[in-house]
Design an enzyme around this catalytic site. Sequence first.
Site, mmCIF file in Angstrom:
data_model
loop_
_atom_site.group_PDB
_atom_site.id
_atom_site.type_symbol
_atom_site.label_atom_id
_atom_site.label_comp_id
_atom_site.label_asym_id
_atom_site.label_seq_id
_atom_site.Cartn_x
_atom_site.Cartn_y
_atom_site.Cartn_z
ATOM 1 N N GLU A 256 0.797 -1.219 0.000
ATOM 2 C CA GLU A 256 0.000 0.000 0.000
ATOM 3 C C GLU A 256 0.837 1.281 0.000
ATOM 4 O OE1 GLU A 256 -3.292 0.387 -0.303
ATOM 5 O OE2 GLU A 256 -3.502 -1.782 -0.576
ATOM 6 N N SER B 193 -44.079 -19.849 -23.360
ATOM 7 C CA SER B 193 -44.924 -18.977 -24.172
ATOM 8 C C SER B 193 -44.990 -17.541 -23.677
ATOM 9 C CB SER B 193 -46.334 -19.555 -24.255
ATOM 10 O OG SER B 193 -46.335 -20.708 -25.054
#
Length: 714
Positions: A93, A366
């Site tokens: 970091e 459908s």
Amino acid sequence: MPPKDQKVRKPGRRKKILIGVGVATAVAMLLGLVGGGVAYASTDLPPIPDASGTTQIQFSDNVTFATFSAENRVEVPLDKVPEHVRYAVTAVEDPDFENNKGVSFRGTARAVWGLVKGDEGAGGGSTITQQYIRNVFNMTKERSYTRKVKEIILARKLSDSMSKDQILGGYLNTIYYGRGAWGIQQAAQAYFGKDIGKITVEEGAVLAAVIKDPRNFDPSNKPESAQGRWGYVLDQMVVTNHLDKSARSAMTYPKVLPEAKRTGEWRSGSTGILGQKIESELKKLGFSEQDINTGGLTVQTTISSKAQKAAAKASKEQLKGQDKDMATAMVSIDPTSGAVRAYYGGDRGYGNLDLASSQAPHPAGSSFKPFVLAEGVKEGYSIDSKWDGTSGQTFEDRETPLRNSDDDSCGKQCTLTQATIQSINTVYWALTLEVGAKKVARLAEKAGVKTLDGMPVEDRISKGINSGIGIGQYSVSVLEQAAGYATFASYGTYHEPYFISKVIDADGKTVLYNRADNAAQPVQAFDRSVGRDVSYAMQQVYNSASKNKINRDAAIKTGTQQYQNTDDNAHAWMCGYTPNLATAVWVGSGADKDIKLKDRVNGGIVYGSGIPGRIWSAFMKTTLDGVDKQKFDDPLHEGDKAGNAPTEEPDPTPSDTPDPNNPDGQNDGGNWWENGGQSPSPSDGTNGDGQQQGENPNPDGQQQDGGNGFFNTN
């Protein structure tokens, strides 16, 4: 050709010069800004505030239903943190942490140059001191010169007023590590089940690795990314002389505990799934996990508390007494805006599969036919055009004859409207063949169905797509199906679905995000005239129904897919809308594989008109209670193309030969049954409005499965 003694300039030289000048300019600009901040720098460093706040997720009426907070935190003194853990964090970091004054001007120059270029991916250039400043003062993540200068000044002041140990200790105790863990002690517990003092070098590298991106570098989520980042941490420790190279070579990735399910009342059940969906959209809007979990934000959503409660109630009531593996999902959308009013993705709770999301698509059956009809009307086929609706037809793009369920028929002169009411497969296969499966898929995509079988529509097309799309053989998500039906409700105008209307900062005043300022532009998926005619056809499906009415005008379509090669169903849908609300309901298996859907309460096979229909109607009645009733626009019956009906004398249609048991000549087409909500023989040719009986649309057998007042959008 240039003379031999003339040097040829390399094409990239000018670019390199410009970049160098740009970097110098950016640094100069930054230093100038810093110099201009002397007045601010002369003030005292503000007191270090509390580490985090609780983020509130609210319904549209501002009632909080979920909270993300920093409750899982136990601070430890720095001397309790092993040196190798500290070195792992600083190596990755802030490698120059011990020597810098809280600021890395090389990294800052890189970040400023990113701002100059508009490069969102440029490095942030933040030291541990700067990150600590940003976290404790809850500074916005906005990429701007002003924020960067303020951060630099505060970091310098903090570096002058606190020791390195104090800064590092504060940082390790406030940073977010994922899994709901804030601070290094709880991170050690979350990932390894032990106190930080017992963490090894290899384990410390895991904790250091997740800081950059707790979600994507968590081995429970993305193991390859996590291990890659872990290796980078160890390599950086070698570079900073905090780890011997030979020791590094001998190290292997440690065993990490799986992510535990977080506790909390709202995280269980359907509310947990909803909270997870809201969290996902916050991240898409640019808010990090740390912002969400520690930022003290107020998130106003589009979800109606009335509608959400109705969705959960209807779903639970209709599944009561059914197979324990039976599950349902529902999404309801305001078609005028795309605002999601209710979202029920199952009741598994936060962190589990969301059955309404694109991660869990279901065969549409459908319920997909309206998109075919829309493309047909768009291509010039009227909803009154005549088609051959007999069973057992052959088509050039399939090897076996296509049969309607129970050999049902609407005759050789069947209109598209009647074929929609009866959900006749042969008509819809023929229509799809005429207009093209790819066109149908692309119209559905514009209308809101962005994925088929869990992949982008164009990817599905590139893998091959056929007329089976006309009877719904491909899988769609409940959210996208609801979005598509919302487009029908708005007569062709697609509004992108969204959940978040506003995000307010911890101060209760600053608006960090406002949907009103960032709304996506509506898309006209098809002409309004097309939408009016298609909507009319689906209104006739609703009008032919004798059950599940909602005391107002509506348009609907059901769908099912059969269970393997049986007469039972595995998936059932009810999708429908009024002019002011569109809702899609799916019922299927909540387990890892399909199940036979049997209605244990009422008896019989589950069709779209059964359990899904009852959920849909109960939800719509409750949610729309007190809302003004609206009428649909009249149809236009546009189009002059002829269907594939034979030119010779037509066979008698159902209306020409009345059934003594059905004197009005109506046929519910597998959508609405008179005998207790069931039918001994579904009549849409798809084993109950989905796929044709005897035809397996998923031949490889793979499982298809892979968040104030009602209309106040705030």
